[in-house]
Scaffold this active site. Structure first.
Site, PDB file in Angstrom:
ATOM      1  N   ASN A  92       8.355 -27.718 -13.248  1.00  0.00           N
ATOM      2  CA  ASN A  92       9.250 -27.356 -12.144  1.00  0.00           C
ATOM      3  C   ASN A  92      10.572 -26.752 -12.613  1.00  0.00           C
ATOM      4  O   ASN A  92      11.150 -25.926 -11.908  1.00  0.00           O
ATOM      5  CB  ASN A  92       9.505 -28.608 -11.293  1.00  0.00           C
ATOM      6  CG  ASN A  92      10.767 -28.479 -10.450  1.00  0.00           C
ATOM      7  OD1 ASN A  92      10.759 -27.837  -9.397  1.00  0.00           O
ATOM      8  ND2 ASN A  92      11.871 -29.059 -10.925  1.00  0.00           N
ATOM      9  N   TYR A 158      14.538 -12.953 -13.163  1.00  0.00           N
ATOM     10  CA  TYR A 158      13.958 -14.065 -12.395  1.00  0.00           C
ATOM     11  C   TYR A 158      12.575 -13.714 -11.830  1.00  0.00           C
ATOM     12  O   TYR A 158      11.583 -14.398 -12.144  1.00  0.00           O
ATOM     13  CB  TYR A 158      14.936 -14.530 -11.311  1.00  0.00           C
ATOM     14  CG  TYR A 158      14.434 -15.732 -10.545  1.00  0.00           C
ATOM     15  CD1 TYR A 158      14.314 -16.970 -11.163  1.00  0.00           C
ATOM     16  CD2 TYR A 158      14.025 -15.623  -9.219  1.00  0.00           C
ATOM     17  CE1 TYR A 158      13.820 -18.075 -10.471  1.00  0.00           C
ATOM     18  CE2 TYR A 158      13.536 -16.715  -8.526  1.00  0.00           C
ATOM     19  CZ  TYR A 158      13.438 -17.943  -9.147  1.00  0.00           C
ATOM     20  OH  TYR A 158      12.937 -19.033  -8.469  1.00  0.00           O
ATOM     21  N   LYS A 162       8.743 -15.091 -12.945  1.00  0.00           N
ATOM     22  CA  LYS A 162       7.782 -15.726 -12.029  1.00  0.00           C
ATOM     23  C   LYS A 162       6.452 -14.953 -11.994  1.00  0.00           C
ATOM     24  O   LYS A 162       5.389 -15.559 -11.813  1.00  0.00           O
ATOM     25  CB  LYS A 162       8.397 -15.869 -10.633  1.00  0.00           C
ATOM     26  CG  LYS A 162       9.621 -16.816 -10.595  1.00  0.00           C
ATOM     27  CD  LYS A 162       9.300 -18.224 -11.109  1.00  0.00           C
ATOM     28  CE  LYS A 162      10.432 -19.216 -10.887  1.00  0.00           C
ATOM     29  NZ  LYS A 162      10.119 -20.557 -11.410  1.00  0.00           N
TER      30      LYS A 162
HETATM   31  P1  NAD Z   1      17.753 -26.686  -9.127  1.00  0.00           P
HETATM   32  O1  NAD Z   1      18.705 -25.790  -9.840  1.00  0.00           O
HETATM   33  O2  NAD Z   1      18.242 -27.573  -8.043  1.00  0.00           O
HETATM   34  O3  NAD Z   1      16.958 -27.573 -10.179  1.00  0.00           O
HETATM   35  C1  NAD Z   1      16.433 -26.994 -11.335  1.00  0.00           C
HETATM   36  C2  NAD Z   1      15.987 -28.080 -12.273  1.00  0.00           C
HETATM   37  O4  NAD Z   1      15.639 -27.455 -13.522  1.00  0.00           O
HETATM   38  C3  NAD Z   1      17.094 -29.083 -12.562  1.00  0.00           C
HETATM   39  O5  NAD Z   1      16.555 -30.384 -12.576  1.00  0.00           O
HETATM   40  C4  NAD Z   1      17.563 -28.681 -13.953  1.00  0.00           C
HETATM   41  O6  NAD Z   1      18.034 -29.783 -14.700  1.00  0.00           O
HETATM   42  C5  NAD Z   1      16.302 -28.118 -14.548  1.00  0.00           C
HETATM   43  N1  NAD Z   1      16.683 -27.214 -15.648  1.00  0.00           N
HETATM   44  C6  NAD Z   1      17.364 -26.068 -15.569  1.00  0.00           C
HETATM   45  N2  NAD Z   1      17.586 -25.598 -16.804  1.00  0.00           N
HETATM   46  C7  NAD Z   1      17.021 -26.479 -17.663  1.00  0.00           C
HETATM   47  C8  NAD Z   1      16.909 -26.552 -19.068  1.00  0.00           C
HETATM   48  N3  NAD Z   1      17.433 -25.642 -19.864  1.00  0.00           N
HETATM   49  N4  NAD Z   1      16.254 -27.610 -19.599  1.00  0.00           N
HETATM   50  C9  NAD Z   1      15.714 -28.549 -18.816  1.00  0.00           C
HETATM   51  N5  NAD Z   1      15.786 -28.533 -17.487  1.00  0.00           N
HETATM   52  C10 NAD Z   1      16.433 -27.510 -16.925  1.00  0.00           C
HETATM   53  O7  NAD Z   1      16.599 -25.719  -8.620  1.00  0.00           O
HETATM   54  P2  NAD Z   1      15.459 -25.902  -7.512  1.00  0.00           P
HETATM   55  O8  NAD Z   1      15.838 -25.049  -6.370  1.00  0.00           O
HETATM   56  O9  NAD Z   1      15.111 -27.311  -7.276  1.00  0.00           O
HETATM   57  O10 NAD Z   1      14.255 -25.152  -8.264  1.00  0.00           O
HETATM   58  C11 NAD Z   1      13.164 -25.799  -8.859  1.00  0.00           C
HETATM   59  C12 NAD Z   1      12.099 -24.771  -9.147  1.00  0.00           C
HETATM   60  O11 NAD Z   1      11.709 -24.127  -7.940  1.00  0.00           O
HETATM   61  C13 NAD Z   1      12.551 -23.645 -10.101  1.00  0.00           C
HETATM   62  O12 NAD Z   1      11.490 -23.313 -10.968  1.00  0.00           O
HETATM   63  C14 NAD Z   1      12.848 -22.507  -9.161  1.00  0.00           C
HETATM   64  O13 NAD Z   1      12.716 -21.260  -9.781  1.00  0.00           O
HETATM   65  C15 NAD Z   1      11.798 -22.721  -8.098  1.00  0.00           C
HETATM   66  N6  NAD Z   1      12.096 -22.100  -6.783  1.00  0.00           N
HETATM   67  C16 NAD Z   1      13.145 -22.547  -6.033  1.00  0.00           C
HETATM   68  C17 NAD Z   1      13.391 -21.932  -4.809  1.00  0.00           C
HETATM   69  C18 NAD Z   1      14.528 -22.387  -3.908  1.00  0.00           C
HETATM   70  O14 NAD Z   1      14.796 -21.726  -2.898  1.00  0.00           O
HETATM   71  N7  NAD Z   1      15.217 -23.484  -4.202  1.00  0.00           N
HETATM   72  C19 NAD Z   1      12.577 -20.870  -4.379  1.00  0.00           C
HETATM   73  C20 NAD Z   1      11.532 -20.461  -5.180  1.00  0.00           C
HETATM   74  C21 NAD Z   1      11.286 -21.088  -6.388  1.00  0.00           C
END
Ligand code: NAD
Length: 250
Positions: A92, A158, A162
């Site tokens: 994730n 980004y 993906k």
């Molecule tokens: P967020 O920024 O709230 O959380 C991201 C998580 O990744 C955090 O727990 C962070 O600690 C971890 N992370 C980031 N860099 C890291 C590193 N170098 N080492 C270890 N951990 C690391 O983001 P989110 O919105 O919860 O996103 C989670 C996933 O969902 C991501 O892959 C993101 O691309 C994807 N996503 C999110 C959305 C959205 O709208 N929120 C949409 C599409 C995809």
């Protein structure tokens, strides 16, 4: 009996956002969960929050460098030592980018690829080695995005990352099928996390109006897809990239 009763799962980026809710949903559905964060401090905070919500057993924290094979192996070994096996990996963790092409540095582009593509590769390799040694059977679930299908008008690293996640998913699905290890991805649309909460109404309102199902995704919507794909109900599904986006078309 939960949907993933007694399965042992690792969730990267499990300290906040969507990852934290994936951890909680897996615990609610009977799994034993290791959440991986980037720092011990955030891992401890997430474990404390889970304890406040009543989840004290069957959960542990690790904080490997997700791009370092030795570090990830050591963390996964800790999980196997505590819970006895590994059944599910949820890749994730991820970082976003909005930088314009003309302003990008190679370092920034690589930084996004490192955590969004190299990390799922490293973690999938470490998890698959354990699952194969256990005699096969397991699930790896990656996190794609709707922009991994449609592209994005800035921050090209980004969506590129993906698209790569989708390629990794389909390829590993084919490679690992003979071990009954299924590899799938969830492709969220805009999901209601702290980051989105910080945006002004003037940005949020038109975003929501553009979504056919009329609302933003909740982290639970995404987490439910992870639970399903990890469960035996999905035992004939591999190589799928499942959109969970309310039919968004950015
Ligand atoms: P967020 O920024 O709230 O959380 C991201 C998580 O990744 C955090 O727990 C962070 O600690 C971890 N992370 C980031 N860099 C890291 C590193 N170098 N080492 C270890 N951990 C690391 O983001 P989110 O919105 O919860 O996103 C989670 C996933 O969902 C991501 O892959 C993101 O691309 C994807 N996503 C999110 C959305 C959205 O709208 N929120 C949409 C599409 C995809």
């Amino acid at each position: 009996m939960g949907m993933v009763q007694n399965k042992v799962a690792v969730v990267t980026g499990g300290t906040r956002g969507i990852g934290y809710i994936i951890v909680r949903r897996f615990l609610e559905e009977g799994a034993k969960v290791a959440l991986a964060g980037s720092r011990q401090e955030t891992v401890d905070k997430a474990l404390a929050k889970l304890a406040e919500e009543g989840f004290t057993d069957n959960v542990m924290g690790v904080c490997p460098d997700l791009t370092d094979a030795d570090s990830v192996k050591a963390a996964f070994d800790q999980v196997v030592e505590r819970f006895g096996r590994l059944d599910v990996l949820c890749n994730n963790a991820g970082i976003s980018s909005r930088t314009a092409l003309v302003d990008y540095t190679v370092e920034e582009f690589e930084g996004v690829m490192d955590i969004n593509v190299i990390a799922p590769f490293v973690c999938s390799q470490a998890a698959a080695r354990i699952m194969i040694e256990q005699g096969g059977h397991g699930a790896i679930i990656n996190t794609s995005s709707m922009v991994g299908k449609h592209g994005q008008p800035s921050g090209s690293a980004y969506p590129t990352s993906k698209f790569a996640v989708n390629g990794l998913t389909l390829s590993l699905a084919r490679e690992l099928a003979k071990y009954d290890i299924r590899v799938n991805a969830v492709a969220p649309g805009i999901t209601h996390t702290d980051m989105v909460d910080a945006l002004p109404d003037t940005v949020i309102k038109p975003l929501i109006e553009s979504i056919p199902l009329g609302r933003m995704g909740e982290p639970e919507d995404i987490a439910n897809a992870f639970v399903f794909l990890a469960s035996e109900q999905a035992s004939y599904i591999s190589g799928a990239v499942i959109p969970v986006d309310g039919l968004s078309r950015p």
